[in-house]
Write an enzyme that holds these catalytic residues in place. Structure first.
Site, PDB file in Angstrom:
ATOM      1  N   TYR A 318       0.027  -1.394   0.070  1.00  0.00           N
ATOM      2  CA  TYR A 318      -0.289  -0.032   0.389  1.00  0.00           C
ATOM      3  C   TYR A 318       0.724   0.782  -0.158  1.00  0.00           C
ATOM      4  O   TYR A 318       0.265   2.436  -0.039  1.00  0.00           O
ATOM      5  CB  TYR A 318      -0.789  -0.217   1.494  1.00  0.00           C
ATOM      6  CG  TYR A 318      -1.829  -1.638   1.281  1.00  0.00           C
ATOM      7  CD1 TYR A 318      -2.397  -1.882   0.872  1.00  0.00           C
ATOM      8  CD2 TYR A 318      -1.839  -1.763   2.358  1.00  0.00           C
ATOM      9  CE1 TYR A 318      -3.830  -2.659   0.920  1.00  0.00           C
ATOM     10  CE2 TYR A 318      -2.460  -2.880   3.763  1.00  0.00           C
ATOM     11  CZ  TYR A 318      -3.168  -3.390   1.923  1.00  0.00           C
ATOM     12  OH  TYR A 318      -4.031  -4.063   2.368  1.00  0.00           O
ATOM     13  N   CYS A 345      13.939 -11.934   0.229  1.00  0.00           N
ATOM     14  CA  CYS A 345      14.517 -11.776  -1.744  1.00  0.00           C
ATOM     15  C   CYS A 345      13.433 -11.591  -2.452  1.00  0.00           C
ATOM     16  O   CYS A 345      12.958 -12.781  -3.626  1.00  0.00           O
ATOM     17  CB  CYS A 345      15.146 -13.655  -2.197  1.00  0.00           C
ATOM     18  SG  CYS A 345      16.122 -14.639  -0.633  1.00  0.00           S
ATOM     19  N   GLU A 346      13.393 -10.532  -2.297  1.00  0.00           N
ATOM     20  CA  GLU A 346      12.330  -9.473  -2.872  1.00  0.00           C
ATOM     21  C   GLU A 346      12.408  -8.365  -3.198  1.00  0.00           C
ATOM     22  O   GLU A 346      13.595  -7.340  -1.849  1.00  0.00           O
ATOM     23  CB  GLU A 346      11.039  -9.656  -2.631  1.00  0.00           C
ATOM     24  CG  GLU A 346      10.306 -11.030  -2.603  1.00  0.00           C
ATOM     25  CD  GLU A 346       9.699 -11.421  -3.723  1.00  0.00           C
ATOM     26  OE1 GLU A 346       9.475 -10.212  -5.330  1.00  0.00           O
ATOM     27  OE2 GLU A 346       9.383 -12.649  -4.476  1.00  0.00           O
TER      28      GLU A 346
END
Ligand SMILES: *Cc1c(COP(=O)(O)O)cnc(C)c1O
Length: 422
Positions: A318, A345-346
Site C-alpha cells: 500500500y 529475496c524480493e
C-alpha cells in the site's frame, strides 16, 4: 494516543520494556498494548453516547483471540468476513447476536454455519448471495436478518487498494440497482431485509467522502420506506483513518465523525452499527525488530533488519508509511538516511526507503510503529520464515498471545508422498 513511550531511556509498552521482551522471546515480534486497545474502543463508543449505536469490531484488522477478547471486554461485537473469523470472534467470547457477516464471497458452507450459530446480520453483497442465503435459511426453517451493502459510487480518497465504494470496485450492490434487490428480498419468506450497509474504504482522512456516502444512504432509507420496506438498521462500516506520521496528519476525531452521523442519519430513527478496525488496533501495536547488518551500497545505506515484507506487507502493498523508533532512546539526534529492508529475496521487501533515523548498528533494536492493524494478520511464511509471534502487554505484565512456531512444526505440515520416499 497510545501507550508506547520512552521510560528511563528505553521504549516501553505500558510498563514493560520492549528490550526486555526482545531478550526473552527473540525478534521479530508484534507487541500490542491493552490500555491503548481499551482506550480506542472507549473513545469511539463515547463519541456515540446518545445515539443508538453499537460497535462491531472488524476482526480482519487483527484477529488474535486475545485482541478480540480485550475489545469484547469493552462491549464490542464483531464484523467478520469468513467462517474462520466468525469462529475466532465466538472463541474470544463475542455472542453471535453481536456478530455481523460481511464479504463478497460467502460460501454456502460459511453461511450455513453462520445461520446455525445464529449470528445477528448478514451484509449481503450480491443477488446470487441473497438467493443462496434464502435457500439455506428456508431449509433450516430460519429467517435470516440482512442488510444490503450498497455501493454508493463515492471516491474515498484513500490508497486505491483500500478504496471499496466506487462503482468499479467489487464490493456491494450499485445504489441504483439496490431498490430492485430490496423488492426481491421482500418476496423471500426466509429473508428479513431490515437494514442497509455501506463501507467505502479504509484509512479515510477526510469526512467528505463519508458525508457523500451517508447522505446517499439516508436518501435511500427514505425512498425504501416509501416503497414499504421496514428499514430499522443502518450499518455504516468502518474506515476512519489513524495518524501514521505522529502529529503531522491527524485524521478527523471520532467525535467529529459521530457528529456527522447524527447530522446525516439522526432523523431516521434507526439503530446504527459501526465496524471500525484500524482505528481500534492500528496504533495499539508495534513490530519490534533487530538490525542484522548495516550495509553500505554505492549511494545508499541499507539497514537490514530481521523483520520483512512477510511479517508486515503494508509498505510494499500500500506504499504505507510506518514511523520507525529506536528502542534505546537516542542520545545523539544526528540523522542518517537509511533504506530499511528485510532479508526476503524480493526487491519489494522494504519497510521504509530513504528514511532519516539516528545512527544504528548491528544488534540494535527498532520498533516499527502503528503496526497493530493489517500487520500480523497479513503475515506469511514466505522464505520459510516462521510466522511472527504476538505479545500483549497489560500494565507491568505481558503474555505471549501467539508463539513463534519452531521449524519442526513448520516442516511437518508438508508431506512427501509415498512415491518419493527413499
Ligand atoms: C475492512 C472492513 C472494515 C474495517 O475497515 P477499517 O478501515 O479497518 O476500519 C469494516 N467493514 C468492512 C465491510 C470491511 O471490509
Amino acid at each position: 494516543m497510545n501507550h508506547f513511550e520512552y521510560r528511563d531511556g528505553v521504549l516501553c509498552a505500558e510498563g514493560v520494556s520492549l528490550a526486555t521482551i526482545a531478550d526473552d522471546i527473540g525478534t521479530p515480534f508484534y507487541c500490542y498494548s491493552s490500555a491503548t486497545l481499551r482506550r480506542h474502543a472507549r473513545v469511539f463508543m463515547d463519541a456515540f453516547k446518545g445515539q443508538p449505536a453499537r460497535l462491531c469490531y472488524s476482526v480482519k484488522a487483527n484477529s488474535n483471540l486475545a485482541v478480540i477478547a480485550t475489545l469484547a471486554a469493552e462491549g464490542a461485537g464483531a464484523d467478520v468476513v469468513s467462517e474462520g473469523e466468525l469462529r475466532r470472534a465466538m472463541a474470544a467470547g463475542i455472542a453471535p447476536s453481536q456478530i455481523v457477516f460481511s464479504g463478497v464471497g460467502k460460501t454456502a458452507q460459511e453461511m450455513a454455519y453462520a445461520l446455525e450459530v445464529g449470528i445477528d446480520q448478514f451484509n449481503v453483497e450480491s443477488e446470487p448471495e441473497l438467493e443462496l442465503l434464502a435457500e439455506l435459511a428456508a431449509a433450516r426453517g430460519l429467517v435470516a436478518k440482512i442488510a444490503i451493502r450498497v455501493n454508493p459510487d463515492v471516491d474515498a480518497k484513500t490508497h486505491e487498494k483500500i478504496a471499496t465504494g466506487k462503482a468499479e470496485n467489487k464490493f456491494g450492490i450499485s445504489w441504483k440497482h439496490a431498490p430492485a434487490v430490496y423488492a426481491r428480498a421482500a418476496e423471500l419468506k426466509s429473508i428479513a431485509a431490515i437494514g442497509i450497509d455501506v463501507h467505502i474504504g479504509s484509512q479515510l482522512t477526510s469526512l467528505d467522502p463519508f458525508e457523500a456516502a451517508f447522505k446517499r444512504v439516508a436518501g435511500m432509507v427514505t425512498a425504501l420506506r416509501a416503497e414499504g420496506h421496514k428499514i430499522s438498521h443502518i450499518d455504516l462500516g468502518g474506515g476512519l483513518g489513524i495518524p501514521y506520521r505522529g502529529d503531522n496528519d491527524i485524521p478527523p476525531h471520532p467525535d467529529e465523525y459521530a457528529a456527522l452521523v447524527k447530522r446525516t442519519m439522526g432523523h431516521l430513527g434507526c439503530d446504527l452499527t459501526f465496524e471500525p478496525g484500524r482505528l481500534l488496533v492500528g496504533n495499539a501495536g508495534v513490530l519490534v525488530s533487530r538490525v542484522i547488518y548495516v550495509k553500505e551500497g554505492d549511494n545508499r545505506t541499507f539497514l537490514i533488519i530481521d523483520a520483512a515484507m512477510n511479517d508486515l506487507i503494508r509498505p510494499t502493498l500500500y506504499d504505507a508509511f510506518h514511523e520507525i523508533k529506536t528502542i534505546a532512546e537516542p542520545a545523539d539526534q544526528t540523522r542518517f538516511t537509511y533504506d530499511v529492508v528485510g532479508p526476503v529475496c524480493e526487491t519489494g521487501d522494504f519497510i521504509a526507503k530513504g528514511r532519516e533515523l539516528t545512527k544504528l548498528k548491528a544488534g540494535d533494536l527498532v520498533a516499527i510503529m502503528s503496526a497493530g492493524a493489517y500487520g500480523a494478520v497479513q503475515a506469511s511464511t514466505y522464505n520459510t520464515r516462521p510466522l511472527v509471534p504476538e505479545i500483549l502487554v497489560h500494565g507491568d505484565n505481558y503474555a505471549v498471545i501467539r508463539a513463534r512456531p519452531d521449524y519442526a512444526e513448520i516442516l511437518k505440515q508438508d508431506k512427501i508422498p509415498d512415491w518419493l520416499k527413499r
